[in-house]
Design a protein around this motif. Structure first.
Motif, short mmCIF file in Angstrom:
data_model
loop_
_atom_site.label_atom_id
_atom_site.label_comp_id
_atom_site.label_asym_id
_atom_site.label_seq_id
_atom_site.Cartn_x
_atom_site.Cartn_y
_atom_site.Cartn_z
N ILE A 227 -1.83 9.96 0.92
CA ILE A 227 -2.49 9.29 2.14
C ILE A 227 -1.32 9.06 3.25
O ILE A 227 -0.01 8.80 2.88
CB ILE A 227 -3.02 7.79 1.85
N GLY B 170 -3.76 3.51 6.78
CA GLY B 170 -3.52 4.84 6.23
C GLY B 170 -4.61 5.78 6.69
O GLY B 170 -5.61 5.57 7.20
N TYR C 209 0.78 -1.08 0.01
CA TYR C 209 0.11 0.06 -0.14
C TYR C 209 0.86 1.15 0.01
O TYR C 209 0.21 2.49 -0.22
CB TYR C 209 -0.78 -0.13 1.27
N THR D 295 -9.95 6.97 6.65
CA THR D 295 -8.97 5.87 7.16
C THR D 295 -9.05 5.07 6.06
O THR D 295 -10.21 4.96 5.62
CB THR D 295 -8.97 5.47 8.47
N TYR D 296 -7.94 4.32 5.86
CA TYR D 296 -7.93 3.20 4.77
C TYR D 296 -7.57 1.96 5.32
O TYR D 296 -6.51 2.03 6.08
CB TYR D 296 -6.93 3.58 3.90
N LEU E 124 0.16 4.25 -2.04
CA LEU E 124 -0.81 5.24 -1.96
C LEU E 124 -0.26 6.61 -1.05
O LEU E 124 -0.62 7.55 -1.24
CB LEU E 124 -1.87 4.81 -0.85
N ASP F 41 -10.66 5.81 -2.30
CA ASP F 41 -9.78 6.97 -2.27
C ASP F 41 -10.29 7.90 -3.28
O ASP F 41 -10.33 9.15 -2.98
CB ASP F 41 -8.49 6.90 -2.02
N PRO G 167 -8.93 1.44 0.28
CA PRO G 167 -8.23 2.34 -0.50
C PRO G 167 -8.91 2.52 -1.94
O PRO G 167 -8.58 3.35 -2.50
CB PRO G 167 -6.79 1.53 -0.57
N ASP G 168 -9.44 1.54 -2.26
CA ASP G 168 -10.33 1.68 -3.67
C ASP G 168 -11.37 2.79 -3.63
O ASP G 168 -11.77 3.24 -4.71
CB ASP G 168 -10.96 0.23 -4.19
N LYS H 59 -6.94 -2.24 4.79
CA LYS H 59 -6.49 -3.30 3.79
C LYS H 59 -7.70 -4.23 3.43
O LYS H 59 -8.73 -4.47 4.32
CB LYS H 59 -5.47 -4.15 4.57
#
Lengths: 371, 371
Positions: free
Chosen positions: B25, B52, B16, B243-244, B19, B218, B215-216, B246
């Protein structure tokens, strides 16, 4: 009525003939006789100003069967309301008096996102100018729904969302041009909801919705008809009916338009300015008085005669007399303008007297957006 | 907490890292210590699953000052809810218990217009599956707002309309791809309203809004930040925090996904099927038992270990023990799977017992669209 007035009622239709040919709009003359069996057609219909229609038969059927029907019309609050805007509300008032339920959408979302106008100014113009003028012209608050696009019911917004599934970018671009930005796209889908929402149960479930417009608005109607077809089984939507009226010529010979002050007379125009504008108007007169006495004027190309036809002369007989007085060379432009000026000032004076009260009513019935 | 778990908490972050580098991020580890001064971080944070953030400092400030803040999360009702969906609601429940106001949008407009799902099925899945699961997992009905995109308040729809003025087709295409159709465009603007509307006075006037996502998602957050900037003076909007976390690996090694039944375990999965799926799962084991005893397993690449880390083991000590038992070769995959299976079935049994009541509550709090 109707046919008797053909000399000046149908000639101008020539320029709109391609609408019949290419877009399937039908001549209003076809339904005029049938309408006149039920009720006196509006003077704009009798005089050929309302020249075309789609599915007006539905309105006639509703009138015959005494079924409810509704009218949808819009206010685009950019520039003050002028005589070029008046034909549509005159028709709306006519239908209201025949028993129709009236929906008036204030296109504030479009004015903001597409025309990039200021939101405070949009609300102010819509209420204190357009809607107040509508009421002063005789629009009743009975059977009347006035709404802002940004401040309406959720079923209306749901339509916008649902419609988005079944339109494509390429068909929208074919209709509205390649430079379709997000604001314009939302505005188009919103207009679809404007046109089709009176059919929903929560807004009255009107099977018959008529949208009286100028021919420039027909792309919206064509798309609305397609969208109705695509949602006929899912939402039970039906095609709207529509009528088309000619544009009013501007006093300078172009289209009457807010962008050229000398072309229009606002309904709130001070009398002095209004009088001066009409006296300075182009006419259908000849280069010299002598020529005009010999050959006669050309009322078909005269902005002053249009003002008389569309707005200032209620009696068909009087209008016909004026027409032939001009055509025959008996009346020259100066005399005609003075007569038109007098009618105009009388109308504006009476109208503007009603405006103060109308503004109060307008503010009280409009549900002004919260932020 | 936190740092102690770094062996398996930070290694996976490598994938990641781009990113951080390309999109700005920031590593969640930066704010973890500060958060732990105020309250115990959620196990997904301690374990690096939440890896993240953007502007999480705002949340920390709100917590420190005891100021109200809100969480926005969405339900996309396509396919049944599975363990890959569970991380986000686990975090939401954590924030709710810290006092946050929770907004849950059911993305039914998007499901209908973009994913072309059936509207009845959308409502059914959203309420009886997703929302019921959320409640059974511990989401409280206090400080909770659940809404359908097609059935909300007018200020929300007004935001969509206003936003349309200040986004361009080309920026949307740069983010979402060239084949941006009207449904997708409306969905994007609607998501902007979803993310930003809790800031409006009529929805509570939350200065701090946190959106926990994978994250997709974002791109939506980046656009929402830009839109907030563009409307900072007109509407007083501020950038959302985010926030991100996994993705959860699927049992077949890919991303856990509704489209591949063998990859996921639904929260409503019958116990027998759930047990069988986890026993058939890929692992981070070696080709032979002998090799594994010698070299140890690779928990970092093991879907079963991820299920334990993300969902099934609450105690960090226990998880660490499992990690080293695998890594050292002391515990082989068969034994580990049996242990994981037992935890899974215990969890599912307890969870599914709560579902009946949760479905009743879900139906009672959701404002189901009228047509």
């Amino acid at each position: 009525m109707g046919l008797r007035l053909s000399p000046w009622g149908t000639e101008n239709v020539v320029e709109y003939k391609r609408l019949f040919k290419y877009f399937g709009i039908k001549p209003f003359s076809e339904v005029l006789k049938e309408l006149s069996r039920i009720t006196e057609p509006h003077m704009l219909m009798r005089r050929g100003v309302v020249f075309g229609h789609r599915d007006f038969d539905k309105v006639i059927t509703a009138l015959k069967r005494n079924e409810k029907f509704s009218i949808l019309t819009g206010i685009m609050p950019s520039g003050r309301m002028h005589f070029g805007h008046k034909m549509v509300i005159d028709q709306v008032i006519y239908y209201q008096q025949l028993g129709a339920e009236i929906f008036i959408v204030i296109a504030d979302a479009e004015a903001y996102a597409v025309r990039k106008l200021d939101r405070g100014e949009i609300v102010n113009l819509a209420i204190n100018d357009y809607l107040a003028n509508y009421l002063a012209l005789g629009l009743s608050t009975r059977n009347l729904h006035v709404y802002f696009q940004t401040n309406y019911e959720r079923d209306y917004y749901r339509l916008i969302q649902l419609f988005s599934r079944k339109v494509t970018m390429s068909e929208l671009k074919a209709i509205y041009g390649e430079e379709l930005d997000p604001g314009k796209l939302i505005a188009v889908l919103t207009q679809m909801a404007d046109i089709l929402h009176p059919q929903l149960e929560s807004f009255g479930g009107f099977n018959t919705v008529l949208v009286p417009v100028g021919p420039d608005q027909d792309p919206h109607l064509r798309l609305a008809r397609d969208v109705a077809d695509r949602f006929s089984s899912e939402l039970g939507l039906k095609r709207p009916a529509s009528t088309y009226h000619k544009f009013l010529m501007g006093l300078d010979g172009g289209k009457m338009s807010s962008s050229r002050p000398e072309s229009f007379i606002a309904l709130t125009e001070p009398l002095e300015s209004a009088g001066s504008k009409i006296m300075k108007s182009l006419t259908g007169g000849r280069p010299t008085a002598e020529e005009q006495r010999k050959m006669g004027g050309v009322p078909e190309k005269c902005p002053v005669f249009e003002m008389l036809t569309y707005h200032l002369v209620q009696s068909d007989e009087e209008l016909e007399r004026i027409y032939w007085d001009c055509k025959s060379g008996r009346m020259l432009c100066g005399e005609c303008k003075l007569m038109a000026r007098e009618k105009l000032l009388r109308f504006l004076e009476e109208h503007q007297e009603k405006l103060g009260r109308a503004r109060g009513v307008a503010s009280s019935i409009a549900n002004i957006p919260g932020f």
